[in-house]
Design a protein around this motif. Structure first.
Motif, PDB file in Angstrom:
ATOM      1  N   GLY A 638       0.825  -1.205   0.000  1.00 38.25           N
ATOM      2  CA  GLY A 638       0.000   0.000   0.000  1.00 38.25           C
ATOM      3  C   GLY A 638       0.852   1.246   0.000  1.00 38.25           C
ATOM      4  N   VAL A 639       0.358   2.298   0.617  1.00 38.83           N
ATOM      5  CA  VAL A 639       1.055   3.575   0.696  1.00 38.83           C
ATOM      6  C   VAL A 639       1.421   3.840   2.154  1.00 38.83           C
ATOM      7  CG1 VAL A 639       0.908   6.068   0.328  1.00 38.83           C
ATOM      8  CG2 VAL A 639      -0.139   4.496  -1.316  1.00 38.83           C
ATOM      9  N   THR A 640       2.676   4.153   2.398  1.00 40.43           N
ATOM     10  CA  THR A 640       3.148   4.479   3.739  1.00 40.43           C
ATOM     11  C   THR A 640       3.726   5.888   3.724  1.00 40.43           C
ATOM     12  OG1 THR A 640       3.667   2.159   4.220  1.00 40.43           O
ATOM     13  CG2 THR A 640       4.710   3.830   5.604  1.00 40.43           C
ATOM     14  N   PHE A 641       3.274   6.712   4.653  1.00 44.26           N
ATOM     15  CA  PHE A 641       3.730   8.094   4.718  1.00 44.26           C
ATOM     16  C   PHE A 641       4.963   8.195   5.611  1.00 44.26           C
ATOM     17  CE2 PHE A 641      -0.720   8.352   3.558  1.00 44.26           C
ATOM     18  CZ  PHE A 641      -0.711   9.315   2.552  1.00 44.26           C
ATOM     19  N   ALA A 642       5.786   9.188   5.318  1.00 45.76           N
ATOM     20  CA  ALA A 642       7.028   9.395   6.062  1.00 45.76           C
ATOM     21  C   ALA A 642       7.238  10.885   6.272  1.00 45.76           C
ATOM     22  CB  ALA A 642       8.216   8.801   5.310  1.00 45.76           C
ATOM     23  N   GLN A 643       7.927  11.209   7.353  1.00 49.04           N
ATOM     24  CA  GLN A 643       8.236  12.612   7.603  1.00 49.04           C
ATOM     25  C   GLN A 643       9.265  13.128   6.623  1.00 49.04           C
ATOM     26  OE1 GLN A 643       9.461  12.885  11.670  1.00 49.04           O
ATOM     27  NE2 GLN A 643       7.493  12.227  12.492  1.00 49.04           N
ATOM     28  N   ARG A 644      10.170  12.273   6.193  1.00 49.67           N
ATOM     29  CA  ARG A 644      11.214  12.666   5.269  1.00 49.67           C
ATOM     30  C   ARG A 644      11.743  11.413   4.580  1.00 49.67           C
ATOM     31  NH1 ARG A 644      12.944  12.318  10.412  1.00 49.67           N
ATOM     32  NH2 ARG A 644      11.836  14.221  10.921  1.00 49.67           N
ATOM     33  N   LEU A 645      12.429  11.599   3.466  1.00 43.77           N
ATOM     34  CA  LEU A 645      12.993  10.484   2.723  1.00 43.77           C
ATOM     35  C   LEU A 645      14.448  10.797   2.390  1.00 43.77           C
ATOM     36  CD1 LEU A 645      10.116   9.628   0.195  1.00 43.77           C
ATOM     37  CD2 LEU A 645      10.649   8.490   2.352  1.00 43.77           C
ATOM     38  N   GLY A 646      15.341   9.884   2.716  1.00 47.31           N
ATOM     39  CA  GLY A 646      16.743  10.047   2.374  1.00 47.31           C
ATOM     40  C   GLY A 646      17.093   9.284   1.114  1.00 47.31           C
ATOM     41  N   ASP A 647      18.375   8.965   0.954  1.00 51.67           N
ATOM     42  CA  ASP A 647      18.824   8.232  -0.236  1.00 51.67           C
ATOM     43  C   ASP A 647      18.406   6.772  -0.136  1.00 51.67           C
ATOM     44  OD1 ASP A 647      20.101   7.328  -2.498  1.00 51.67           O
ATOM     45  OD2 ASP A 647      22.079   7.273  -1.587  1.00 51.67           O
ATOM     46  N   SER A 648      18.973   6.044   0.825  1.00 53.26           N
ATOM     47  CA  SER A 648      18.563   4.658   1.061  1.00 53.26           C
ATOM     48  C   SER A 648      17.595   4.627   2.235  1.00 53.26           C
ATOM     49  CB  SER A 648      19.789   3.787   1.365  1.00 53.26           C
ATOM     50  OG  SER A 648      20.675   3.787   0.267  1.00 53.26           O
ATOM     51  N   ILE A 649      16.521   3.838   2.092  1.00 54.73           N
ATOM     52  CA  ILE A 649      15.389   3.900   3.028  1.00 54.73           C
ATOM     53  C   ILE A 649      15.032   2.488   3.469  1.00 54.73           C
ATOM     54  CG2 ILE A 649      12.986   4.655   3.295  1.00 54.73           C
ATOM     55  CD1 ILE A 649      13.548   6.522   0.877  1.00 54.73           C
ATOM     56  N   GLY A 650      14.567   2.365   4.707  1.00 52.03           N
ATOM     57  CA  GLY A 650      14.078   1.092   5.210  1.00 52.03           C
ATOM     58  C   GLY A 650      12.569   1.126   5.383  1.00 52.03           C
ATOM     59  N   LEU A 651      11.895   0.072   4.952  1.00 55.66           N
ATOM     60  CA  LEU A 651      10.446  -0.054   5.093  1.00 55.66           C
ATOM     61  C   LEU A 651      10.164  -1.164   6.101  1.00 55.66           C
ATOM     62  CD1 LEU A 651       7.610   0.835   4.136  1.00 55.66           C
ATOM     63  CD2 LEU A 651       7.763  -0.939   2.378  1.00 55.66           C
ATOM     64  N   VAL A 652       9.817  -0.761   7.318  1.00 56.62           N
ATOM     65  CA  VAL A 652       9.552  -1.713   8.401  1.00 56.62           C
ATOM     66  C   VAL A 652       8.115  -2.214   8.297  1.00 56.62           C
ATOM     67  CG1 VAL A 652       9.277  -1.913  10.903  1.00 56.62           C
ATOM     68  CG2 VAL A 652      11.252  -0.707   9.952  1.00 56.62           C
ATOM     69  N   HIS A 653       7.936  -3.518   8.516  1.00 55.55           N
ATOM     70  CA  HIS A 653       6.588  -4.086   8.580  1.00 55.55           C
ATOM     71  C   HIS A 653       6.497  -4.987   9.806  1.00 55.55           C
ATOM     72  CE1 HIS A 653       3.189  -6.809   6.952  1.00 55.55           C
ATOM     73  NE2 HIS A 653       2.691  -5.755   7.573  1.00 55.55           N
ATOM     74  N   ALA A 654       5.650  -4.602  10.748  1.00 55.77           N
ATOM     75  CA  ALA A 654       5.419  -5.389  11.960  1.00 55.77           C
ATOM     76  C   ALA A 654       3.917  -5.401  12.197  1.00 55.77           C
ATOM     77  CB  ALA A 654       6.163  -4.789  13.145  1.00 55.77           C
ATOM     78  N   ALA A 655       3.255  -6.437  11.713  1.00 55.55           N
ATOM     79  CA  ALA A 655       1.801  -6.511  11.793  1.00 55.55           C
ATOM     80  C   ALA A 655       1.329  -6.456  13.237  1.00 55.55           C
ATOM     81  CB  ALA A 655       1.308  -7.797  11.123  1.00 55.55           C
ATOM     82  N   GLY A 656       0.371  -5.575  13.507  1.00 56.56           N
ATOM     83  CA  GLY A 656      -0.202  -5.471  14.836  1.00 56.56           C
ATOM     84  C   GLY A 656       0.600  -4.643  15.816  1.00 56.56           C
ATOM     85  N   ALA A 657       1.729  -4.064  15.379  1.00 51.68           N
ATOM     86  CA  ALA A 657       2.610  -3.324  16.301  1.00 51.68           C
ATOM     87  C   ALA A 657       2.372  -1.824  16.228  1.00 51.68           C
ATOM     88  CB  ALA A 657       4.062  -3.650  16.000  1.00 51.68           C
ATOM     89  N   ARG A 658       1.146  -1.403  16.033  1.00 55.39           N
ATOM     90  CA  ARG A 658       0.851   0.023  15.929  1.00 55.39           C
ATOM     91  C   ARG A 658       1.355   0.770  17.174  1.00 55.39           C
ATOM     92  NH1 ARG A 658      -5.138   2.823  15.025  1.00 55.39           N
ATOM     93  NH2 ARG A 658      -4.373   4.993  14.927  1.00 55.39           N
ATOM     94  N   GLY A 659       2.075   1.866  16.927  1.00 54.19           N
ATOM     95  CA  GLY A 659       2.597   2.675  18.019  1.00 54.19           C
ATOM     96  C   GLY A 659       4.007   2.322  18.447  1.00 54.19           C
ATOM     97  N   ALA A 660       4.547   1.181  17.988  1.00 52.41           N
ATOM     98  CA  ALA A 660       5.921   0.828  18.332  1.00 52.41           C
ATOM     99  C   ALA A 660       6.877   1.833  17.695  1.00 52.41           C
ATOM    100  CB  ALA A 660       6.245  -0.589  17.864  1.00 52.41           C
ATOM    101  N   ARG A 661       7.935   2.139  18.405  1.00 48.24           N
ATOM    102  CA  ARG A 661       8.896   3.114  17.918  1.00 48.24           C
ATOM    103  C   ARG A 661      10.102   2.420  17.299  1.00 48.24           C
ATOM    104  NH1 ARG A 661       9.270   7.133  23.195  1.00 48.24           N
ATOM    105  NH2 ARG A 661       7.032   7.318  23.584  1.00 48.24           N
ATOM    106  N   LEU A 662      10.812   3.176  16.467  1.00 44.84           N
ATOM    107  CA  LEU A 662      12.051   2.678  15.888  1.00 44.84           C
ATOM    108  C   LEU A 662      13.213   3.248  16.675  1.00 44.84           C
ATOM    109  CD1 LEU A 662      11.367   2.944  12.052  1.00 44.84           C
ATOM    110  CD2 LEU A 662      10.965   1.044  13.597  1.00 44.84           C
ATOM    111  N   GLY A 663      14.076   2.360  17.153  1.00 40.27           N
ATOM    112  CA  GLY A 663      15.225   2.810  17.917  1.00 40.27           C
ATOM    113  C   GLY A 663      16.086   3.762  17.112  1.00 40.27           C
ATOM    114  N   GLY A 664      16.457   4.884  17.708  1.00 38.83           N
ATOM    115  CA  GLY A 664      17.237   5.900  17.022  1.00 38.83           C
ATOM    116  C   GLY A 664      16.395   6.906  16.279  1.00 38.83           C
ATOM    117  N   TYR A 665      15.111   6.633  16.127  1.00 39.69           N
ATOM    118  CA  TYR A 665      14.182   7.555  15.464  1.00 39.69           C
ATOM    119  C   TYR A 665      12.954   7.665  16.360  1.00 39.69           C
ATOM    120  CZ  TYR A 665      17.124   6.337  11.471  1.00 39.69           C
ATOM    121  OH  TYR A 665      18.187   6.113  10.637  1.00 39.69           O
ATOM    122  N   SER A 666      13.090   8.399  17.462  1.00 38.79           N
ATOM    123  CA  SER A 666      12.036   8.433  18.474  1.00 38.79           C
ATOM    124  C   SER A 666      10.736   9.016  17.948  1.00 38.79           C
ATOM    125  CB  SER A 666      12.502   9.247  19.685  1.00 38.79           C
ATOM    126  OG  SER A 666      12.810  10.584  19.305  1.00 38.79           O
TER     127      SER A 666
END
Length: 809
Positions: A638-666
């Motif tokens: 689908g479509v995932t929104f982001a605050q910003r986009l750099g050169d190389s990007i990671g797309l995390v998928h964790a079903a059911g983990a709504r609200g979980a944070r990414l370490g280093g990107y609070s």
């Protein structure tokens, strides 16, 4: 393997193996030590130390350490304390009754970074002991952490910088579309008239396999301006990038010229030795929430939003080769402050036997038709004794230029020199350049550059005429010891012919004490041309400090002076909300000619971008500005929104983990569909991505919260985190005679899946979606070690959670 979820000060995920009783006893046997297959010490364990009901467990298997039973284990693989992969590894026993060892194929070892020549014995069977294949190599498995450590002598590793990933583990990413945008609108009212303006900038892209398509453009004043557009593909076998479209050559042998055509160039980021260059430092002070843009030769290198106060940018590795850095500070009120930093790196030396090349052909886009076509080829080669040779050829229209150069590393620093001869178009030209760089320590670097040219024209050394041009530049960047801050000094002089010259001197110093910081800078320029002599002298000093309470805003004071007048600014800026998502500022600026100006701004980071509003009031004008930015990724999910986009990007998928944070990107959290975007990853290097489940439901189990990936340049890499959503219960289970379940008894559902294990006093933390609420408990060492578990009652416990009472019949 089952997944447990516990609640405490911090919610975390815990994996446990399919044989929980054996693992629990193994922990006691080894006194919390990892499992060593070579540990042959005989230990007799007294079963009296086990909880009541577990004395029937057969402990003989633990007599020689913590055993590893044959089977498949879901593990994290580490090589010499560097994480390599996560997956299933088979353990096999070489003989009956022996401890099982991991089966690792030679190809896997090579992927992990082992030099193929170090494998003295080629093993067709992956279960052959590692020590047999690589002398002094060993393997150990930590059951509790599900961690498999492989240790090999350093000499057996392929030569690569720590953090560099083997080519076989580069991830080209998934097919995806990308869109980053920035928009703004501003209205200004004066006593005489009102004006309005708006703009929209779009950076679009599409990834498929190793191909990268990029297009940039903007709308302003009702007109569309096209930016860079190109298609790029990585060629791993040649450690290079192929591009078709708009090109800005990065090689500094020839002066860069923007070209629309095709290129094939080495990419130093793809090398295992981590070849690179010293990154320049850009420092300054923002008066408001501002946007800082750094460009080199017309190419945008870095753009970032900064709060009021001092800022420092020291990760401009894309600057690559020589070229002045143009810094543009766009304040929230729309005002721009620009300055230039002369920059040339320590001369790059190529490792012995290594080659760097670049081939470019196309039509120059900034010569206004003076040059209709351009072709260029450059080559560097590493020679013995720290010497690098360079050759180059450029054909610009009818003009041919040839280059020869060399670089050498000595105890007095690195030296590089190049000479160019050109002919054609009815004239001849020549140029010469010498560069010297020395790095005294990790905290100090200095460079010196001298160049001379005659009759080169604008397509070679950038001179404004075909006369004589000279240029001298010096740069010193030093981290002062004992917390003295950082000092930067840049000196430059340019002479064109006999009538034009320019001198520029920049000195900057910055120091911080916790959240308090001081920044001082002085700039002087003198330009002489046919119209006379023009001088510009400016200085600035700024100081910011917190007000002294937790999460307090910072007060910022800055004084500026210049020939045109001076200014004093006093402001307050800070942040609030979860993850400091809201930024605000309020300030007053006093100018010598226009009096006092009041301005205020507030911005907020959202899941799909950032929005801000600012106002400014003075006796001459009132203005209001709105701005927004963000990005999105279109992918198979689908479509995932982001605050910003750099050169190389990671797309995390964790079903059911709504609200979980990414370490280093609070400020980045998983959305309602289970996706999140890691905006910045370093290409061709290992990047660690951690998922913090704090704040998610206790019904969520995460198999592993750590992933590592090595993306290629421009990739959108998939980062799936295996999750399981099941209802959690805390049950105290008793047998019909009132005794608790035996310690370590395993609870399985009707499908035979392990969903819990009995702890002290028959307490079971159980995760299951079984609609019948019936399970089976089983334990070894007892012919009748089996019973059916069902819930018979519920009541709240001391912590407010619901505790269930169960019976096992």
């Amino acid at each position: 393997m089952a997944v447990l979820r516990f609640a405490g000060d911090r919610v975390a995920s815990l994996r446990y193996a399919a044989r929980p009783l054996l693992f629990a006893v193994a922990w006691g046997v080894t006194n919390m030590r990892p499992v060593h297959a070579q540990d042959a010490r005989f230990v007799e364990f007294d079963p009296a130390f086990l909880p009541a009901g577990a004395a029937t467990v057969d402990l003989a298997r633990f007599a020689r350490g913590n055993p590893v039973l044959p089977g498949e284990y879901d593990v994290d693989v580490w090589l010499n304390d560097e994480w390599q992969s996560h997956g299933t590894v088979r353990f096999a026993a070489p003989s009956a009754g022996a401890e099982a060892t991991p089966c690792i194929a030679d190809a896997q070892l090579t992927d992990y970074g082992v030099d193929p020549s170090a494998l003295q014995v080629a093993a067709a069977d992956p279960c052959v002991a590692l020590g047999t294949r690589i002398p002094s190599a060993s393997v150990r498995f930590d059951i509790g952490q599900q961690r498999l450590d492989i240790e090999v002598p350093q000499a057996a590793l392929a030569r690569r910088q720590r953090g560099a990933a083997p080519v076989a583990q580069w991830d080209p990413g998934v097919t995806a579309g990308l869109l980053a945008w920035r928009a703004g609108a501003r209205r200004t009212a004066t006593p005489w008239r009102s004006t309005s303006s708006s703009f929209l900038a779009i950076d679009a892209g599409f990834n498929h396999g190793s191909w990268r398509l990029r297009q940039a453009g903007s709308w302003a004043a009702g007109r569309y301006s096209r930016g860079q557009a190109y298609a790029e593909r990585q060629l791993s076998s040649m450690a290079s990038q192929m591009r078709v479209g708009d090109i800005a050559p990065a090689d500094d042998l020839f002066p860069p010229v923007a070209v629309r055509g095709a290129s094939l160039s080495s990419d130093p980021r793809m090398s295992n030795d981590g070849a690179g260059w010293h990154a320049p430092r850009v420092s300054g002070v923002a008066a408001t929430h501002a946007t800082v843009r750094v460009t080199q030769n017309g190419v945008l290198l870095h753009e970032m939003a900064v709060p009021p106060g001092p800022f420092l940018i020291d990760e401009l590795h894309a600057a690559a080769r020589a070229g002045d850095l143009d810094v543009d500070i766009e304040e929230r009120d729309g005002h721009h402050r620009r300055f230039r930093i002369p920059y040339f790196p320590v001369p790059e030396l190529v490792s012995e036997g290594r080659d760097l090349f670049s081939v470019v052909a196309g039509r120059p886009v900034a010569t206004r038709g003076r040059v209709s076509r351009l072709a260029q080829a450059t080559w560097r080669h590493g020679l013995p004794h720290g010497v690098t040779s360079s050759l180059g050829w450029r054909q610009a229209g009818a003009r041919t230029s040839l280059l020869a150069g060399a670089a050498v590393d000595t105890l007095a620093g690195a030296f590089a020199t190049e000479a160019i001869r050109s002919a054609g178009d009815g004239s001849r030209g020549a140029s010469w350049r010498l560069r010297h760089g020395r790095r005294w320590s990790e905290r100090s670097v200095a460079s010196l550059s001298l160049s001379w040219e005659r009759g080169m024209g604008t397509t070679d050394r950038g001179a404004v005429s075909r006369g004589i041009a000279r240029r001298y530049d010096a740069l010193l960047q030093h981290e002062l010891g004992n917390g003295g801050g950082s000092l930067s000094i840049a000196l430059g002089r340019r002479v064109y012919g006999h009538a034009e010259s320019a001198v520029e001197q920049n000195v900057a110093w910055m120091r911080s004490w916790g959240r308090a910081a001081i920044d001082a800078s002085f700039r002087h320029s003198r330009v002489r041309d046919t119209l006379g002599v023009h001088r510009d002298v400016s200085g600035q000093i700024g100081f910011s400090m917190p007000l002294g309470v937790a999460s307090a805003p910072l007060v910022h004071v800055a004084a500026q002076t210049a020939r045109q007048g001076g200014a004093l600014r006093v402001g307050l800026h800070g942040s609030s909300g979860r993850n400091d998502a809201t930024l605000y500022s309020l300030a007053a600026t006093t100018l010598r000619d226009s009096g006092t100006t009041l301005d205020a701004s507030v911005s907020r980071r959202l899941g799909g971008g950032e929005v801000s509003v600012s106002v400014e009031r003075s006796r001459l004008a009132n203005s209001t500005a709105l701005a927004a930015s963000g990005g999105m990724i279109l992918h198979a999910g689908g479509v995932t929104f982001a605050q910003r986009l750099g050169d190389s990007i990671g797309l995390v998928h964790a079903a059911g983990a709504r609200g979980a944070r990414l370490g280093g990107y609070s400020d980045v959290t998983v959305d309602r569909r289970g996706y999140a975007v890691v905006p910045y990853l370093t290409p061709f290097r290992w990047n660690a991505v951690d998922l913090d489940p704090t704040g998610t439901s206790l019904d969520l189990g995460i198999e592993a919260t750590h992933r590592r990936v090595a993306p290629t340049a421009g990739a959108v890499v998939s980062l799936p985190f295996a999750t399981q959503v099941a209802r959690t219960r805390l049950i105290v289970v008793r047998r019909p005679d009132g005794s608790p379940l035996p310690f370590g008894a395993e609870i399985v559902d009707q499908a035979g899946r392990s969903v819990g294990v009995a702890g002290q006093g028959g307490q079971v933390f159980l995760r299951s979606n079984d609609p019948d609420d019936r399970w089976t408990a089983r334990w070894p060492g007892d012919p009748d070690g089996r019973c059916d578990v069902r819930i018979v009652g519920s009541h709240p416990n001391a912590s407010g959670d619901t505790q269930h009472t169960g019976v096992c019949e």
